[in-house]
Scaffold this active site. Structure first.
Site, PDB file in Angstrom:
ATOM      1  N   CYS A   4      34.001  44.436  47.594  1.00  0.00           N
ATOM      2  CA  CYS A   4      34.783  44.738  46.394  1.00  0.00           C
ATOM      3  C   CYS A   4      33.958  44.442  45.130  1.00  0.00           C
ATOM      4  O   CYS A   4      32.996  45.146  44.855  1.00  0.00           O
ATOM      5  CB  CYS A   4      36.116  43.995  46.403  1.00  0.00           C
ATOM      6  N   HIS A  14      38.335  45.527  51.431  1.00  0.00           N
ATOM      7  CA  HIS A  14      38.271  44.119  51.845  1.00  0.00           C
ATOM      8  C   HIS A  14      38.318  44.001  53.368  1.00  0.00           C
ATOM      9  O   HIS A  14      39.389  43.774  53.957  1.00  0.00           O
ATOM     10  CB  HIS A  14      39.426  43.329  51.219  1.00  0.00           C
ATOM     11  N   GLU A  19      37.492  41.644  55.207  1.00  0.00           N
ATOM     12  CA  GLU A  19      37.817  40.304  55.694  1.00  0.00           C
ATOM     13  C   GLU A  19      39.276  40.190  56.148  1.00  0.00           C
ATOM     14  O   GLU A  19      39.650  39.209  56.819  1.00  0.00           O
ATOM     15  CB  GLU A  19      37.498  39.238  54.632  1.00  0.00           C
TER      16      GLU A  19
END
Length: 239
Positions: free
Chosen positions: A113, A216, A218
């Site tokens: 990001c 994202h 994650e």
């Protein structure tokens, strides 16, 4: 390398208020767990420019995270700053220094990001300061739903590193950004787009591993998200 690789993770920073009446650092847990879950050791980095060389002598890979901030437009030659832009110059200066030095040493680098945007600026590129003002008929790139849910598709280019990692051309991703890559930096190869044309990923083939991801991963919405971290760890293990 037989031991687990140490992955430097950039943190966000806030002034007094909230968690503490004094300035504080913060990093979301899933950045760290995404590294740990695939065999790395997460190692949060403070924003000390005088520690850049010391950090780079320790770490095997670098993760530049996102956060509640934007890169100062002056750093990529923009004459004005959009009213929505929020800068954290100490953080950005540290991250740019880490990226440049890590790439000089051929240390694997992953940007997520805002980190993806930092890498592009570090390589001489520029950013769209506010997508709704610069991209006609743009998607809503700040999703109103939780980041743990998919929001829009991306198209991944064939014969790119990202395509090799993910094994797919179409991927559902989350989204939480109002800026994006505008002019790619030196050596940057765009590897993914949103349906409105916004750049969602890039790689820099001249380095061993340098990957920027606008979403994202994650949050591990798809198996492909985890493979991005697995590849970072694999490259970091190579030493």
């Amino acid at each position: 390398m037989t031991q687990k690789p140490l992955i430097g993770i950039s943190m966000d920073a806030e002034g007094p208020g909230g968690y503490s009446n004094f300035p504080w650092y913060v990093v979301r847990e899933n950045y760290c767990s995404s590294v740990a879950n695939v065999g790395g050791i997460p190692f949060p980095l403070t924003h000390d420019l005088d520690l850049v060389e010391s950090y780079l002598s320790l770490i095997d890979g670098l993760l530049i995270t996102g956060g509640d901030y934007d890169v100062d437009p002056a750093l990529y030659g923009a004459p004005t700053r959009h009213p929505t832009v929020k800068i954290k110059l100490k953080r950005t200066n540290f991250e740019i220094a880490m990226v440049k030095k890590a790439l000089e040493k051929n240390i694997p680098v992953l940007g997520i990001c805002g980190g993806h945007q930092v890498i592009n600026v570090a390589l001489g590129g520029s950013l769209i300061q506010h997508i709704p003002d610069e991209v006609p008929d743009s998607l809503e790139h700040v999703q109103p739903t939780p980041r743990s849910e998919p929001w829009h598709p991306v198209k991944i280019k064939k014969e790119t590193l990202l395509h090799q990692i993910t094994g797919v051309e179409d991927l559902q991703v989350n989204s939480g950004h109002h800026q994006a890559v505008k002019d790619p930096g030196n050596g940057v190869v765009v590897n993914a787009h949103a349906p409105d044309g916004v750049i969602e990923g890039f790689e820099v083939p001249e380095y061993r591993f340098c990957l920027g991801i606008q979403w994202h991963p994650e949050f591990t919405i798809t198996p492909q998200d985890q493979r991005i971290f697995e590849t970072l760890i694999q490259e970091a293990r190579r030493g």
